[in-house]
Design an enzyme around this catalytic site. Sequence first.
Site, PDB file in Angstrom:
ATOM      1  N   GLU A 260       0.836  -1.204   0.000  1.00  0.00           N
ATOM      2  CA  GLU A 260       0.000   0.000   0.000  1.00  0.00           C
ATOM      3  C   GLU A 260       0.870   1.253   0.000  1.00  0.00           C
ATOM      4  O   GLU A 260       1.855   1.299   0.743  1.00  0.00           O
ATOM      5  CB  GLU A 260      -0.932  -0.010   1.217  1.00  0.00           C
ATOM      6  CG  GLU A 260      -1.934  -1.141   1.170  1.00  0.00           C
ATOM      7  CD  GLU A 260      -2.900  -1.151   2.353  1.00  0.00           C
ATOM      8  OE1 GLU A 260      -2.728  -0.323   3.279  1.00  0.00           O
ATOM      9  OE2 GLU A 260      -3.829  -1.972   2.340  1.00  0.00           O
ATOM     10  N   HIS A 279      -8.084   0.983   1.340  1.00  0.00           N
ATOM     11  CA  HIS A 279      -7.862   0.840   2.785  1.00  0.00           C
ATOM     12  C   HIS A 279      -8.539   1.996   3.535  1.00  0.00           C
ATOM     13  O   HIS A 279      -7.923   2.690   4.354  1.00  0.00           O
ATOM     14  CB  HIS A 279      -6.371   0.797   3.124  1.00  0.00           C
ATOM     15  CG  HIS A 279      -6.092   0.164   4.454  1.00  0.00           C
ATOM     16  ND1 HIS A 279      -4.886  -0.394   4.791  1.00  0.00           N
ATOM     17  CD2 HIS A 279      -6.891  -0.003   5.555  1.00  0.00           C
ATOM     18  CE1 HIS A 279      -4.923  -0.861   6.029  1.00  0.00           C
ATOM     19  NE2 HIS A 279      -6.135  -0.633   6.517  1.00  0.00           N
TER      20      HIS A 279
END
Length: 321
Positions: A260, A279
């Site tokens: 990420e 997320h």
Amino acid sequence: MKIVASHQLDPAAVDYLKQQGFDLYVANSPKPASYIDQLQTADAFILRVGVCDASVIEKCPSLKVIGRTGVGYDNVDISYAAKHGIPVVITPGANSRSVAEHALALMFACAKNMKEADCEIRKGNWLIRDAGKAIELAGRKVGIIGVGAIGKLVAQLCSAIGMECFGYSHSHNRAKVEAAGCEYCENLDDMLSECDVITLHVPLKGNTKHLLGAREISLMKESAMLINTSRGAVVDEEALADALNANRIAAAGIDVFSTEPIAMDNPLLHAKNTVLTPHSAALTKEALRNMCVECAKGCVAVCKGEKWPNVVDPSAYDVQL
């Protein structure tokens, strides 16, 4: 005292820190190395995004506590911090409602074929309404892997819309699963093969990395959906993408990824029947406020010599420096 935050905190947390006499520096960077000069004189470090490993911690002689705005702590070297008497504060429960609601939203988006319907109607394809892919969730079996604070709320929400809830616990804690309102599943394989929806709510640890790999995914029904709002590496992303593209499972709703921000070569970006979010499950206004304030309170308490209860490894309190 001085506190450094990787990113901006909720105003309520900022106000609290000021009231407690703390000077706040906000880096707005996921790379602690880029503001190590600030961290070297910090008493506390609140990490929202980024990695705080041993190479960072060892350069911060004044550091008394590290705070995480959430319950995930795989981006902090917990062992190294504890050995050096630095507790790592987490905020259990602060974002539970937001993540649980997001998991349910992903279930609905997958079950109602919303992504494809949205894309096609924008092209003028009204007949997408006849695709025949949407299903009702009432009466379906949902398998909840991890029945902590978030998993328990997911069970409540799913039960409220008429789903049958089944729970799996790594510690095989039947009482905990049943207290969450779920039917206890001793065997994960049985859950995977019997449930219509699988939703993940476990931390990323050694025994949960690729908890669902190619073998486990192959056990799922062709009509089943997989929801992941825990950590990306809990699922083998390539195996999941392969299963989706081959129609071996029906759909997936994913909020978390192994890398990420998500790498553009992540196979899930191009997999069929996916709903992806960045997320963001825990990033509601309410959850952000709760997480930031609770984290700030914990960090202040530790800096003042108190033993704040919500830390990952309490043995850090016993280290004599």
